[in-house]
Design a protein around this motif. Structure first.
Motif, PDB file in Angstrom:
ATOM      1  N   ASP A 500      36.335  35.785  47.536  1.00 61.15           N
ATOM      2  CA  ASP A 500      37.573  35.292  48.151  1.00 61.15           C
ATOM      3  C   ASP A 500      37.547  35.571  49.662  1.00 61.15           C
ATOM      4  OD1 ASP A 500      40.120  34.595  48.833  1.00 61.15           O
ATOM      5  OD2 ASP A 500      41.074  35.617  47.147  1.00 61.15           O
ATOM      6  N   PHE A 538      40.140  28.371  45.314  1.00 62.79           N
ATOM      7  CA  PHE A 538      39.563  29.030  46.483  1.00 62.79           C
ATOM      8  C   PHE A 538      39.876  28.222  47.741  1.00 62.79           C
ATOM      9  CE2 PHE A 538      37.108  30.624  42.940  1.00 62.79           C
ATOM     10  CZ  PHE A 538      37.033  31.989  43.212  1.00 62.79           C
ATOM     11  N   ALA A 542      35.563  30.094  51.343  1.00 65.90           N
ATOM     12  CA  ALA A 542      35.137  30.908  50.196  1.00 65.90           C
ATOM     13  C   ALA A 542      33.618  31.112  50.235  1.00 65.90           C
ATOM     14  CB  ALA A 542      35.555  30.242  48.899  1.00 65.90           C
TER      15      ALA A 542
END
Length: 837
Positions: A500, A538, A542
């Motif tokens: 993340d 995401f 990412a």
């Protein structure tokens, strides 16, 4: 034997005679306790004293005097000890814990005590926060010796009625840098010519700490171990009086409070502090300095508007903080318009003010105690009167940035609660004024010229989304940051890991993996993946670690990913397929491998060391990534092809035409130049890039109105941008903005660099928003002619490379967590920026 004894007597007499310049008033002294001169082997003021010798002397005093004990409150970046020598009567020291509890009762609003005269007053004498302002640490040794060894009735009265806590060197790393310089160039006979090397330190000078930070601004921000150690100590003692000893230009005299008026229209510190108490103590200082023939001034230049100085932060803790500024000898002796100023002379003024501070505090201890007691009681009553009952904040996507913000609140003893899915800071608490400092913003001022910043709402430093609330639902009280970032351990996979990128620590993870030989890609479009924990969306940026494409086997890759997660607490996910539920797939051309940065930064004479140090500190302590610091004097010997990223912070760059060509050719090869502040203006002025600066156009036909000469400094000064917080409109799809979800973020501006938005439609990454001012003072002229027309961050193509230009400093004082990511993206993703023609 007779000759040897005679020699000892002669040497001792000479030492005592030299000491009498400082100490004559306080005889007799306990002969069993060595003076600084006896311990050091030279008279105070003869040389600059290293910090380790000062600490050794304080340890000696604690060893031989029953009036003293020593406490180590931390270590500097370079490992030097931070110490406080506590001095009081023998009886007081033996009962110090009991006295401390009686003292702390006065700072507890829930308690009603009135034994104001029965409890010794607590005084913190603090010295040398700026390393190359050295006179005060020498004075600290003299003051400590006087309180430990003098048996004069005056001193005995002081130690009976006070607990004196002497912090001799708040910035040991900077002090020793300057001490080495001054002693290295000291002449015999001494050289008073201001042009001599002794009086002109080489860059970066000794003012700052190891990372070239100004620790006098760090009391509020609490970034460095020196400040964090001191703040932890401070909040366990809450002294009534705190000194902050400095030096200034050699042509000046001596400054003590009262200060120039606080620039805030309604300062949050009580008026009694900066009017009544300052004037009360000012009478003592003027009398003491008059008695030795020293000249001085008050109420000019210096103001306590910014709450993070050593002379303002204690004011927000119920203390009286006192600033002293001594004209500096900048070495051992220097010529001035009034003759020569000597190092011993500067020390004596600081020593006299040290003793006088204790005298004034002792003789007014009931007043000071009542004041501090009422200060914390009024915090609660002021909070009760306010419609705002607290501040709620939350950050859904970046737990580590939230953790850092909460850590700062707890450092200042601000109560924080977890309330459902957010955090809550109530206003009804003893640290209400610190709550105001963290969350309140201002746009009305009585003055428009500041010694430092006009904006400091700390929540904005962290880009923390917060709102005032008028009712409370307190939940669990937060006592530490442990456990604030719960992480689900990443599971092993043979396909890919996704990290993340919204998290503040994502760049540290990226660097860790790259440093360990892992190839990491960045996603240039959002997607939703089918992870082992379910579907997960995401954002831009990412990080993707494809397992089968690595040079390491799957087990080695997993072990490194696992180590990175444990070290930095960043959310990581495993996937068994590259076929995503939504958006691009993992094999998309929008998922691009990230080139490992090989970063360098130009430093040296002309470069703003503060900004350079902020970058060094960010990469060193949070990202754990090296950056090569290249002195400008070595420019012609550097092979720049070893690097793919170069940083130029604000400064005065006097590069030759040939050197400018070297820089330009290097960029064209596909490399990235990152500029900040005036360095951004420099690359435009030198036509390295085809961008423009918005500048003030003077009308040559206009006749200027005459104004009073005396008002010139104020009128000109108010047009400077001394530190304000502005909102920018951010293109969150741009690689420099990866990790951000909100297109409105606050930035910090403390310069007059106004970048014109790029003519290229895709190159202006951040532009100041409409009604951009969040906090601080800016004139209407600057707003209308510059701010409303300017960009904060642009990128310009040059050959195969690019120049990333920050108008504002994204790393200011190591505390702008909210904009660090912009700079780190420039480091890690700069070469991924493709600017359409």
């Amino acid at each position: 034997m007779f000759k040897k004894s005679l020699l000892i007597i002669i040497l001792l007499s000479a030492t005592l005679s030299a000491q009498d310049y400082f100490l004559k008033k306080y005889h007799p002294f306990d002969e069993s306790i060595p003076s600084p001169a006896e311990f050091l082997g030279y008279d105070v003021g003869r040389h600059h004293t290293r910090h380790d010798l000062i600490v050794a002397y304080f340890n000696k005093l604690a060893e031989v005097s029953d009036r003293a004990s020593i406490y180590n409150y931390g270590k500097t970046h370079e490992g030097r000890k931070l110490v406080i020598l506590t001095i009081s009567s023998t009886e007081n020291l033996q009962n110090l814990e009991s006295i401390k509890q009686k003292h702390l009762a006065f700072v507890d609003p829930s308690k009603s005590v009135s034994n104001y005269n029965e409890v010794p007053i607590f005084i913190n004498l603090g010295y040398n926060v700026h390393g190359n302002e050295p006179s005060s640490s020498e004075a600290a040794m003299l003051a400590a010796y006087t309180f430990c060894a003098s048996n004069s009735p005056e001193v005995l009265k002081y130690i009976t009625n006070a607990v004196i806590m002497v912090d001799p060197t708040i910035n040991p790393d900077g002090r020793d840098r300057h001490t080495q310089w001054a002693n290295m160039y000291q002449g015999n006979p001494q050289v008073s010519d201001p042009q001599d090397a002794e009086h002109n330190e080489y860059w970066p000078g000794g003012r700052t700490n190891h990372f070239w930070f100004d620790l006098n601004r760090d009391w509020l921000l609490g970034i460095h171990p020196e400040s964090r150690g001191k703040l932890k100590w401070y909040h366990s003692w809450y002294p009534n009086v705190v000194t902050d000893f400095h030096e200034m230009g050699s042509q000046s005299s001596y400054f003590f409070e009262p200060m120039k008026d606080n620039a805030s229209l309604n300062p949050i510190m009580p008026k009694e502090n900066y009017v009544d108490l300052n004037n009360l103590f000012g009478d003592y200082f003027s009398s003491a300095l008059d008695s030795i023939g020293s000249f001085y001034f008050t109420k000019e230049v210096f103001d306590g508007t910014y709450p993070g100085y050593g002379s303002s932060y204690p004011d927000l803790q119920g203390a009286l903080a006192l600033l002293f500024e001594q004209a500096s000898s900048r070495g051992h002796v220097q010529k001035t318009a009034f003759g020569e100023i000597t190092f011993p002379f500067t020390i004596r003024n600081q020593f006299v003010s040290s003793i006088t501070t204790v005298k004034a505090a002792v003789e007014n201890k009931d007043y000071l105690r009542k004041y501090q007691q009422e200060f914390f009681k009024s915090a609660l009553s002021n909070a009760t009167k306010s419609r705002v009952k607290g501040y709620s904040f939350k950050e859904d996507f970046d737990k580590n940035r939230t953790k850092a913000f909460i850590d700062k609140l707890l450092l200042h003893k601000v109560d924080v609660y977890r309330s459902n899915d957010s955090y809550l800071v109530p206003t009804n608490q003893p640290q209400y004024r610190m709550v105001q400092t963290f969350f309140e913003t201002y746009n009305k001022y009585r003055d428009s010229v500041y010694y430092d910043a006009s904006a400091w709402s700390v929540a904005n430093f962290y880009n923390m989304k917060y709102r005032p609330v008028t009712s409370l639902n307190l939940g669990e009280k937060i006592s530490s940051t442990e456990g604030l970032v719960p992480i689900t351990p990443v599971q092993q996979t043979d396909y890919a890991y996704i990290i993340d990128y919204d998290d503040y620590n994502a760049n540290a993870v990226l660097n860790f993996l790259q440093a360990n030989g892992i190839t990491v890609s960045s996603s240039f479009k959002p997607f939703t993946a089918k992870t082992t924990l379910g579907k997960k969306s995401f954002n831009y940026g990412a990080l993707v670690v494809p397992v089968s494409l690595q040079k390491k086997d799957a087990v080695e890759v997993f072990e490194l990913v696992q180590k990175a997660q444990k070290k930095y607490h960043v959310p990581m996910f495993s996937v068994a397929t590259g076929y995503n539920a939504k958006g691009i797939d993992l094999g998309s051309r929008y998922v691009s491998p990230i080139t490992k940065p090989k970063a360098a930064m130009l430093i040296g004479t002309g470069v703003r060391s503060y900004e350079a140090g902020e970058i060094w500190h960010l990469l060193d302590t949070r990202v754990h990534m090296p950056i090569t610091k290249i002195p400008l004097r070595n420019f012609n010997r550097v092979n720049f092809d070893k690097y793919n990223t170069l940083v130029m912070v604000s400064g005065r760059y006097n590069l030759t035409k040939k050197q400018q060509e070297v820089l330009s050719d290097w960029i064209k090869k596909g490399n990235t130049l990152i500029t900040i502040g005036s360095a951004s203006k420099w690359v435009i002025d030198k036509e390295i890039v085809k961008e423009k600066i918005i500048e003030n156009k003077k009308d040559s036909t206009k006749v200027a109105n005459r104004k009073p000469y005396v008002d010139a400094p104020e009128n000109i000064g108010k047009e400077e941008v001394g530190g304000i917080i502005l909102n920018v409109d951010l293109d969150v799809t741009h690689p420099l903005a990866f990790g951000y979800r909100d297109n409105q973020i606050p930035v910090y501006k403390n310069n007059s660099v106004w970048l014109k938005p790029s003519e290229n439609e895709y190159s202006t990454v951040a532009r100041y928003s409409k009604n951009a001012l969040v906090d601080g003072f800016i004139t209407k002229k600057n707003t209308n002619e510059f701010l409303n027309k300017s960009a904060s961050l642009i990128v310009s193509k040059l050959g195969g490379g690019r120049v990333i230009m920050f108008a504002d400093n994204p790393n200011f004082r190591g505390s702008w967590y909210g904009t660090n990511r912009l700079f780190l993206n420039a480091i890690f993703l700069g070469d991924k920026i493709r600017i359409p023609e």
